[in-house]
Write a protein that holds these residues in place. Structure first.
Motif, PDB file in Angstrom:
ATOM      1  N   PHE A  93       0.905  -1.151   0.000  1.00  0.00           N
ATOM      2  CA  PHE A  93       0.000   0.000   0.000  1.00  0.00           C
ATOM      3  C   PHE A  93       0.939   1.195   0.000  1.00  0.00           C
ATOM      4  N   GLY A  94       1.200   1.763  -1.205  1.00  0.00           N
ATOM      5  CA  GLY A  94       2.305   2.705  -1.319  1.00  0.00           C
ATOM      6  C   GLY A  94       3.592   1.954  -0.992  1.00  0.00           C
ATOM      7  N   PHE A  95       4.436   2.522  -0.118  1.00  0.00           N
ATOM      8  CA  PHE A  95       5.695   1.859   0.247  1.00  0.00           C
ATOM      9  C   PHE A  95       5.528   0.917   1.430  1.00  0.00           C
ATOM     10  N   LYS A  96       4.312   0.879   2.013  1.00  0.00           N
ATOM     11  CA  LYS A  96       4.088  -0.014   3.177  1.00  0.00           C
ATOM     12  C   LYS A  96       3.685  -1.399   2.724  1.00  0.00           C
ATOM     13  N   GLU A  97       3.955  -2.387   3.567  1.00  0.00           N
ATOM     14  CA  GLU A  97       3.491  -3.759   3.322  1.00  0.00           C
ATOM     15  C   GLU A  97       2.343  -3.994   4.313  1.00  0.00           C
ATOM     16  N   ILE A  98       1.195  -4.405   3.821  1.00  0.00           N
ATOM     17  CA  ILE A  98       0.037  -4.596   4.712  1.00  0.00           C
ATOM     18  C   ILE A  98      -0.612  -5.949   4.408  1.00  0.00           C
ATOM     19  N   PRO A  99      -1.425  -6.491   5.348  1.00  0.00           N
ATOM     20  CA  PRO A  99      -2.141  -7.740   5.040  1.00  0.00           C
ATOM     21  C   PRO A  99      -3.013  -7.525   3.809  1.00  0.00           C
ATOM     22  N   ILE A 100      -3.065  -8.531   2.939  1.00  0.00           N
ATOM     23  CA  ILE A 100      -3.718  -8.339   1.637  1.00  0.00           C
ATOM     24  C   ILE A 100      -5.185  -7.906   1.757  1.00  0.00           C
ATOM     25  N   GLY A 101      -5.855  -8.445   2.791  1.00  0.00           N
ATOM     26  CA  GLY A 101      -7.276  -8.122   2.945  1.00  0.00           C
ATOM     27  C   GLY A 101      -7.527  -6.683   3.373  1.00  0.00           C
ATOM     28  N   GLU A 102      -6.465  -5.996   3.812  1.00  0.00           N
ATOM     29  CA  GLU A 102      -6.585  -4.614   4.306  1.00  0.00           C
ATOM     30  C   GLU A 102      -6.621  -3.579   3.192  1.00  0.00           C
ATOM     31  N   LYS A 103      -6.080  -3.941   2.001  1.00  0.00           N
ATOM     32  CA  LYS A 103      -5.830  -2.899   0.989  1.00  0.00           C
ATOM     33  C   LYS A 103      -7.136  -2.248   0.533  1.00  0.00           C
ATOM     34  N   VAL A 104      -8.146  -3.077   0.309  1.00  0.00           N
ATOM     35  CA  VAL A 104      -9.389  -2.521  -0.217  1.00  0.00           C
ATOM     36  C   VAL A 104      -9.984  -1.515   0.777  1.00  0.00           C
ATOM     37  N   ARG A 105      -9.777  -1.777   2.092  1.00  0.00           N
ATOM     38  CA  ARG A 105     -10.321  -0.879   3.114  1.00  0.00           C
ATOM     39  C   ARG A 105      -9.530   0.438   3.122  1.00  0.00           C
ATOM     40  N   GLN A 106      -8.204   0.319   3.027  1.00  0.00           N
ATOM     41  CA  GLN A 106      -7.368   1.527   3.072  1.00  0.00           C
ATOM     42  C   GLN A 106      -7.563   2.386   1.820  1.00  0.00           C
ATOM     43  N   VAL A 107      -7.694   1.724   0.661  1.00  0.00           N
ATOM     44  CA  VAL A 107      -7.951   2.486  -0.572  1.00  0.00           C
ATOM     45  C   VAL A 107      -9.336   3.146  -0.461  1.00  0.00           C
ATOM     46  N   GLY A 108     -10.283   2.415   0.108  1.00  0.00           N
ATOM     47  CA  GLY A 108     -11.638   2.960   0.297  1.00  0.00           C
ATOM     48  C   GLY A 108     -11.616   4.200   1.171  1.00  0.00           C
ATOM     49  N   ARG A 109     -10.792   4.164   2.227  1.00  0.00           N
ATOM     50  CA  ARG A 109     -10.720   5.324   3.130  1.00  0.00           C
ATOM     51  C   ARG A 109     -10.200   6.542   2.357  1.00  0.00           C
ATOM     52  N   ILE A 110      -9.209   6.301   1.487  1.00  0.00           N
ATOM     53  CA  ILE A 110      -8.640   7.414   0.721  1.00  0.00           C
ATOM     54  C   ILE A 110      -9.694   8.054  -0.179  1.00  0.00           C
ATOM     55  N   PHE A 111     -10.430   7.225  -0.919  1.00  0.00           N
ATOM     56  CA  PHE A 111     -11.374   7.826  -1.873  1.00  0.00           C
ATOM     57  C   PHE A 111     -12.619   8.377  -1.179  1.00  0.00           C
ATOM     58  N   ASP A 112     -12.980   7.831  -0.007  1.00  0.00           N
ATOM     59  CA  ASP A 112     -14.035   8.476   0.795  1.00  0.00           C
ATOM     60  C   ASP A 112     -13.600   9.888   1.160  1.00  0.00           C
ATOM     61  N   SER A 113     -12.322  10.001   1.523  1.00  0.00           N
ATOM     62  CA  SER A 113     -11.811  11.272   2.026  1.00  0.00           C
ATOM     63  C   SER A 113     -11.656  12.319   0.910  1.00  0.00           C
ATOM     64  N   VAL A 114     -11.223  11.880  -0.282  1.00  0.00           N
ATOM     65  CA  VAL A 114     -10.893  12.881  -1.315  1.00  0.00           C
ATOM     66  C   VAL A 114     -12.006  13.092  -2.348  1.00  0.00           C
ATOM     67  N   ALA A 115     -13.087  12.289  -2.274  1.00  0.00           N
ATOM     68  CA  ALA A 115     -14.098  12.309  -3.351  1.00  0.00           C
ATOM     69  C   ALA A 115     -14.559  13.733  -3.693  1.00  0.00           C
ATOM     70  N   GLU A 116     -14.827  14.512  -2.650  1.00  0.00           N
ATOM     71  CA  GLU A 116     -15.395  15.849  -2.866  1.00  0.00           C
ATOM     72  C   GLU A 116     -14.434  16.764  -3.631  1.00  0.00           C
ATOM     73  N   ASN A 117     -13.123  16.573  -3.378  1.00  0.00           N
ATOM     74  CA  ASN A 117     -12.110  17.443  -4.015  1.00  0.00           C
ATOM     75  C   ASN A 117     -11.335  16.743  -5.116  1.00  0.00           C
ATOM     76  N   TYR A 118     -11.777  15.542  -5.498  1.00  0.00           N
ATOM     77  CA  TYR A 118     -10.995  14.707  -6.418  1.00  0.00           C
ATOM     78  C   TYR A 118     -10.710  15.431  -7.740  1.00  0.00           C
ATOM     79  N   ASP A 119     -11.739  16.005  -8.351  1.00  0.00           N
ATOM     80  CA  ASP A 119     -11.540  16.621  -9.675  1.00  0.00           C
ATOM     81  C   ASP A 119     -10.695  17.889  -9.581  1.00  0.00           C
ATOM     82  N   LEU A 120     -10.941  18.677  -8.549  1.00  0.00           N
ATOM     83  CA  LEU A 120     -10.150  19.889  -8.357  1.00  0.00           C
ATOM     84  C   LEU A 120      -8.676  19.526  -8.166  1.00  0.00           C
ATOM     85  N   MET A 121      -8.417  18.504  -7.345  1.00  0.00           N
ATOM     86  CA  MET A 121      -7.034  18.086  -7.114  1.00  0.00           C
ATOM     87  C   MET A 121      -6.377  17.608  -8.407  1.00  0.00           C
TER      88      MET A 121
END
Ligand SMILES: C[S@@+](CC[C@H](N)C(=O)[O-])C[C@H]1O[C@@H](n2cnc3c(N)ncnc32)[C@H](O)[C@@H]1O
Length: 250
Positions: A10-38
């Motif tokens: 997950f980036g440069f970190k190594e995480i349990p495989i089942g965790e990635k979908v949750r961590q990626v989900g957290r990112i897009f939950d957080s940035v969705a509103e500003n995604y296009d502007l960014m």
């Protein structure tokens, strides 16, 4: 099946495989509103040219039905519809409800309310029958998926014979002299922009790291070849900052 001892990056970190979908989900939950502007700020609008160029390589015609995997806020879907002269269908599939909602609102604001079906689903288990679509696209999405090969295999499965797979993704610089400048931009400027605009420094640190971890152009070609696609090839954009890969289902 559970994969308790397997890890992934997950980036440069190594995480349990089942965790990635949750961590990626957290990112897009957080940035969705500003995604296009960014996207506009980070790339000075160049992502729009990359997307237009990529869809310019799509072999579709009026009446085609295409799939846009990890379609987010709908840029590729809108361009694909345009390329079909407004007379076709795009099914946009994304795992994240906040991104889908931001996309629906954006395209409705642009007056585009018909022609796109918005479906929530995981790229690794696409909720569509075999041999459905004339083309399948994925833009800046595959890097975020836990099992890249599984997702591509799913895209191939749902393509009709002769259908085109197209992947637009960040890639590796062809002009190595630019690397120091690119690294400074990626690891110093991007996270700061993320902090000030999207209020999430970590999300944009992850973006920079995930780009570096992503397979290069030739490795991605080999992966697509290995899935039985033919006429696999790629085209660099902005000296390899991004690349478009395509191939056709036999
Ligand atoms: C960087 S955005 C790209 C959005 C859009 N394609 C574009 O080019 O602007 C990545 C998207 O991938 C989606 N995504 C991440 N993992 C996914 C998965 N396993 N299945 C489907 N979508 C996924 C995210 O929710 C997000 O909308």
């Amino acid at each position: 099946m559970a994969e308790p001892h397997t890890t992934t990056h997950f980036g440069f970190k190594e995480i349990p495989i089942g965790e990635k979908v949750r961590q990626v989900g957290r990112i897009f939950d957080s940035v969705a509103e500003n995604y296009d502007l960014m996207n506009d700020l980070m790339s000075l609008g160049i992502h729009r040219l990359w997307k237009r160029h990529a869809i310019g390589r799509l072999r579709v015609r009026p009446g085609s039905h295409t799939l846009d995997v990890a379609g987010g806020t709908g840029d590729l879907a809108r361009l694909t519809l345009e390329r079909m002269g407004g007379r076709g269908r795009v099914t946009l599939c994304d795992i994240n409800a906040a991104m889908l909602e931001a996309g629906r609102v954006k395209l409705a604001d642009q007056g585009l309310v018909a022609g796109i079906d918005w479906v929530q689903g995981n790229a690794e288990h696409l909720p569509f029958p075999d041999n459905t679509f004339h083309a399948a696209t994925i833009g800046f999405g595959i890097r975020n998926v836990t099992r890249i090969e599984t997702a591509f295999r799913e895209m191939v499965r749902v393509l009709r014979p002769g259908g085109q797979l197209l992947c637009l993704e960040f890639s590796h610089l062809s002009l190595t002299a630019l690397q120091p400048l690119y690294d400074t931009y990626s690891f110093k400027v991007l996270p700061e922009l993320g902090h000030w605009v999207a209020k999430d420094r970590d999300a944009y640190q992850y973006l920079a790291e995930s780009i570096r971890r992503f397979p290069d152009q030739k490795t991605l070609c080999a992966l697509l070849d290995g899935l039985g696609l033919h006429r696999v090839g790629y085209h660099n954009l902005s000296a390899g900052i991004a690349a478009v890969h395509t191939g056709f289902k036999v």
